[in-house]
Design an enzyme around this catalytic site. Structure first.
Site, PDB file in Angstrom:
ATOM      1  N   LYS A  40       0.973  -1.187  -0.023  1.00 33.46           N
ATOM      2  CA  LYS A  40       0.008   0.001   0.239  1.00 33.46           C
ATOM      3  C   LYS A  40       0.880   1.251   0.197  1.00 33.46           C
ATOM      4  O   LYS A  40       1.672   1.485   0.988  1.00 33.46           O
ATOM      5  CB  LYS A  40      -0.978   0.033   1.212  1.00 33.46           C
ATOM      6  N   PHE A  70      -8.763   9.903  -3.596  1.00 31.90           N
ATOM      7  CA  PHE A  70      -9.256  10.844  -4.279  1.00 31.90           C
ATOM      8  C   PHE A  70     -10.582  11.537  -4.006  1.00 31.90           C
ATOM      9  O   PHE A  70     -11.468  10.852  -3.789  1.00 31.90           O
ATOM     10  CB  PHE A  70      -9.153  10.386  -5.987  1.00 31.90           C
ATOM     11  N   ASP A  72     -12.852  14.849  -5.487  1.00 30.58           N
ATOM     12  CA  ASP A  72     -12.653  16.040  -6.202  1.00 30.58           C
ATOM     13  C   ASP A  72     -13.956  16.196  -7.239  1.00 30.58           C
ATOM     14  O   ASP A  72     -14.805  15.355  -6.989  1.00 30.58           O
ATOM     15  CB  ASP A  72     -11.647  16.194  -6.885  1.00 30.58           C
ATOM     16  N   ARG A 223       2.695  -1.280  11.008  1.00 30.63           N
ATOM     17  CA  ARG A 223       3.653  -1.266  12.161  1.00 30.63           C
ATOM     18  C   ARG A 223       4.110  -2.634  12.709  1.00 30.63           C
ATOM     19  O   ARG A 223       5.113  -2.848  13.095  1.00 30.63           O
ATOM     20  CB  ARG A 223       3.368  -0.346  13.185  1.00 30.63           C
TER      21      ARG A 223
HETATM   22  O1  C5P Z   1       0.733   0.620  11.124  1.00 31.99           O
HETATM   23  P1  C5P Z   1      -0.647   0.168  10.797  1.00 31.99           P
HETATM   24  O2  C5P Z   1      -0.876  -1.129  10.595  1.00 31.99           O
HETATM   25  O3  C5P Z   1      -1.589   0.982  11.891  1.00 31.99           O
HETATM   26  O4  C5P Z   1      -0.789   0.812   9.457  1.00 31.99           O
HETATM   27  C1  C5P Z   1      -2.201   0.875   8.878  1.00 31.99           C
HETATM   28  C2  C5P Z   1      -2.190   1.504   7.655  1.00 31.99           C
HETATM   29  O5  C5P Z   1      -3.411   1.696   7.068  1.00 31.99           O
HETATM   30  C3  C5P Z   1      -1.565   2.811   7.511  1.00 31.99           C
HETATM   31  O6  C5P Z   1      -1.231   3.284   6.350  1.00 31.99           O
HETATM   32  C4  C5P Z   1      -2.866   3.767   7.807  1.00 31.99           C
HETATM   33  O7  C5P Z   1      -2.574   5.087   7.383  1.00 31.99           O
HETATM   34  C5  C5P Z   1      -3.895   3.046   7.232  1.00 31.99           C
HETATM   35  N1  C5P Z   1      -5.310   3.273   7.602  1.00 31.99           N
HETATM   36  C6  C5P Z   1      -5.498   3.082   8.890  1.00 31.99           C
HETATM   37  N2  C5P Z   1      -6.719   3.323   9.312  1.00 31.99           N
HETATM   38  C7  C5P Z   1      -7.977   3.850   8.436  1.00 31.99           C
HETATM   39  C8  C5P Z   1      -7.470   4.004   7.047  1.00 31.99           C
HETATM   40  C9  C5P Z   1      -6.157   3.721   6.820  1.00 31.99           C
HETATM   41  O8  C5P Z   1      -4.656   2.813   9.689  1.00 31.99           O
HETATM   42  N3  C5P Z   1      -9.203   3.785   8.651  1.00 31.99           N
END
Ligand code: C5P
Length: 247
Positions: A40, A70, A72, A223
């Site tokens: 991603k 996106f 717009d 993470r």
């Molecule tokens: O590190 P972690 O497992 O929390 O990463 C989750 C990913 O999903 C990050 O890129 C975060 O920006 C994205 N994300 C999220 N929660 C959402 C939408 C997207 O954690 N509701």
């Protein structure tokens, strides 16, 4: 369109490539290509590094979820979506709140563009309500509704307008699956194992096992892999949880 993936557990794992720059991103791609189903690429990495990060992932035979959300006027989003098709991404997202016309024009433009190029259409996902917003945030911006009602309303509208699926928080999976059917793609971030002590800034989490069992098609994990002592082992453990959830 249902899932671009098989029921292969590893295909269902999307790694959040939230790296600071190109070199760091590249080292994660080298390590995890062939182990995770997709990478991603979000706003931070794409804005600092640009399309070459997508090319680098594709060159290594891996798939890309372009997470630029996106939002717009319909024409602008449709043209941006065509540019995403040009990058040969496998999945990208738009905000459902852009409205049915924006979604429809985008989905149609993507299909036409992919056909012209002789490639498979990417999965178009709709983002419903950001999980950073709660009911009082919605009231502040003028929506007299709850986040869960709005999520379902926007997801239904996105489905009717041709979107292939949604990005959904762990607690929305069951309702969305029940209301939108088996063919609608559900991608879920906010995944933490039950035994994980550090939740970072994720408040409402599910384990990979629980999310898959609840009906998610894909889970997004960052993470818990990036900050693990041994990222590959962490990755394999999550894939095993996915396999258990599918069984
Ligand atoms: O590190 P972690 O497992 O929390 O990463 C989750 C990913 O999903 C990050 O890129 C975060 O920006 C994205 N994300 C999220 N929660 C959402 C939408 C997207 O954690 N509701």
């Amino acid at each position: 369109m249902k899932n671009i993936s098989s029921r292969e557990p590893a295909d269902k794992l999307i790694f959040a490539l939230d790296a600071a720059g190109y070199e760091e991103a590249l080292s994660w791609i080298e390590l995890l290509s062939g182990h995770v189903g997709m990478f991603k690429v979000g706003k931070e990495l794409f804005t600092s590094v640009g399309p070459k990060i997508v090319e680098s992932i594709k060159q290594r035979g891996s798939r890309v979820f372009l997470d630029l959300k996106f939002h717009d006027i319909p024409n602008t989003v449709a043209r941006a979506a065509e540019a995403a098709v040009g990058l040969n991404v496998d999945m990208f997202n738009i905000h459902a709140a852009g409205g049915s016309k924006m979604i429809r024009e985008t989905v149609d433009a993507v299909a036409a563009c992919a056909e012209k190029r002789g490639i498979k259409s990417p999965v178009v996902l709709a983002v419903t309500v950001l999980t950073s917003l709660n009911n009082s945030d919605l009231a502040e911006i003028g929506f007299e509704t709850t986040t869960s009602d709005l999520v379902l309303r926007l997801a239904k509208m996105a489905q009717k307008s041709g979107a292939s699926g949604v990005v959904a928080s762990p607690q929305d999976i069951v309702t969305l699956r029940r209301n939108l059917g088996e063919d609608f793609v559900i991608v879920t971030p906010g995944i933490r194992s039950a035994d994980e002590q550090v939740l970072d800034d994720q408040k409402r989490t599910l384990s990979a096992f629980e999310a898959i069992q609840a009906g998610a098609d894909y889970i997004v994990v960052g993470r818990p892999i990036r900050q693990a002592k041994d990222p590959l082992t962490a990755c394999r453990r999550i894939i095993q949880e996915i396999a258990d959830g599918l069984a």
